[in-house]
Design an enzyme around this catalytic site. Structure first.
Site, PDB file in Angstrom:
ATOM      1  N   SER A  19       3.382  -6.989  -5.169  1.00 26.15           N
ATOM      2  CA  SER A  19       2.627  -6.371  -4.060  1.00 26.15           C
ATOM      3  C   SER A  19       3.093  -6.667  -2.946  1.00 26.15           C
ATOM      4  CB  SER A  19       1.169  -6.914  -4.139  1.00 26.15           C
ATOM      5  OG  SER A  19       0.394  -6.253  -3.090  1.00 26.15           O
ATOM      6  N   ASP A  65       2.765  -6.788   1.016  1.00 28.64           N
ATOM      7  CA  ASP A  65       1.500  -6.989   1.795  1.00 28.64           C
ATOM      8  C   ASP A  65       1.941  -7.356   3.174  1.00 28.64           C
ATOM      9  OD1 ASP A  65      -0.038  -6.645  -0.699  1.00 28.64           O
ATOM     10  OD2 ASP A  65       0.348  -8.888  -1.027  1.00 28.64           O
ATOM     11  N   SER A  77       0.358  -2.577  -3.292  1.00 29.75           N
ATOM     12  CA  SER A  77       0.700  -3.256  -2.077  1.00 29.75           C
ATOM     13  C   SER A  77      -0.462  -3.139  -1.200  1.00 29.75           C
ATOM     14  CB  SER A  77       1.929  -2.621  -1.284  1.00 29.75           C
ATOM     15  OG  SER A  77       3.119  -2.947  -2.143  1.00 29.75           O
TER      16      SER A  77
END
Length: 350
Positions: free
Chosen positions: A272, A274, A234
């Site tokens: 991920s 983000d 991340s």
């Protein structure tokens, strides 16, 4: 080889000029603090970003949040989406410390002088479970309090510190990184600074100024942390500026952080998380005001200069997070190797 930041390696990102410290602390009043927990099988910690020299009681700031990929957690994001208001310090940590850090932050806002008592603070996470034994990873109230109270201006510690201690970026050691840009506009000179916590990306995708660095440093030269990645990682970003922005303008700048990670080769993999937050110290108000208040608005037609500065600062901060990180060993004798500086400089100087 002594760890060096990108500019110390002779690598320039973009054309903008950094501030004195080339850090988010170049924005007046912004402080950064860390508490690093690295012992036995634990590689974790917290990093805090504190606006206005820690004087937040009745001093709130416009803020805008953007989720590029929501596979993760960013507490307080609903409050920011609803009100456009930053009330508390911002805390970056590991995934399994999120709840504890949030609990401790709510307590800290009631104990530490200058903070606004508030229960919906900002705590964001990336996963450090490859290096850190999650059953042993703990954080005490005193750890977060220390990070907040000892947060400082000036040079910012980078790499294996605070929330970045157990993080991995482009399959090299990642962590905390920062950078800044001075922006000249028709309505004045302003500073844009970024601080990142990097835990994303595949080695083969890493490109710096268009050069495929990741492909040129094979796993035979520098071993990968794993055979099959256990997690896609991340990415956390806080952008600060003294330009007088409204919350919607802050959100527009937050979105540009995704371009920074993309320009370095990241794809934003499915797993991920983000998350990007921008706040402006150029406007200040109390959320509880009962009287009319006036705010300045940066001209939208000049936002491109801030967009470009944010992209450059985030991109250089990512690179600094890797260049300043050191090889580390965590649980189960797992080793994550740092990006080799001599090799990096050789590749970039060709």
């Amino acid at each position: 080889m002594t760890r060096k930041r990108a500019r110390e390696c002779g690598v320039l990102i973009g054309t903008g000029t950094p501030g004195v410290y080339n850090a988010i602390t170049d924005v007046k009043g912004v402080r950064v603090g860390h508490k690093t927990i690295h012992k036995e099988d634990v590689c974790s910690g917290v990093t805090v970003i504190v606006p206005n020299d820690g004087q937040l009681e009745g001093q709130h700031f416009p803020a805008g949040f953007f989720s590029f990929n929501g596979t993760g957690e960013f507490t307080g994001s609903h409050w920011i989406e609803e009100t456009g208001t930053l009330v508390t310090p911002i805390v970056f940590t590991g995934s399994h410390l999120l709840g504890l850090a949030h609990h401790h932050l709510a307590r800290a806002t009631r104990k530490i002088e200058g903070l606004e008592p508030f229960s919906n603070g900002i705590v964001a996470e990336t996963w450090d479970g490859w290096l850190s034994d999650l059953e042993k990873t703990q954080i005490q109230y005193e750890d977060l309090e220390e990070a907040i109270v000892e947060a400082h201006t000036g040079n910012v510690e980078e790499g294996n510190v605070g929330g970045g201690t157990g993080m991995i970026c482009f399959e090299f050691k990642g962590g905390i990184g920062t950078s800044s840009r001075i922006v000249e506009t028709e309505c004045g000179t302003f500073t844009v600074g970024a601080l990142v916590q990097t835990n994303f990306g595949r080695r083969q995708d890493l490109k710096v100024n268009g050069i495929p660095v990741g492909q040129m440093i094979s796993e035979n030269e520098v071993p990968l942390p794993w055979v099959t990645p256990e997690n896609d990682g991340s990415f956390l970003v806080t952008i600060a500026t003294d330009a007088p922005l409204l919350p919607t303008q802050c959100k527009r700048i937050s979105k540009r952080a995704s371009l920074a990670m993309a320009q370095l080769g990241a794809n934003g993999e499915e797993g991920s998380g983000d998350f990007f937050l921008t706040f402006s110290t150029g406007n200040c108000y109390s959320y509880g005001d009962e009287q009319m208040s006036t705010m300045k608005m940066f001209p939208s037609e000049q936002l491109d200069a801030l967009f470009e500065a944010a992209i450059e600062a985030v991109k250089e901060a990512i690179l600094n997070s890797m260049l300043m990180a050191e090889t580390i060993q965590g649980q189960k004798n797992r080793t994550v190797h740092a990006l080799p500086l001599d090799r990096f400089v050789e590749i970039m100087s060709r």
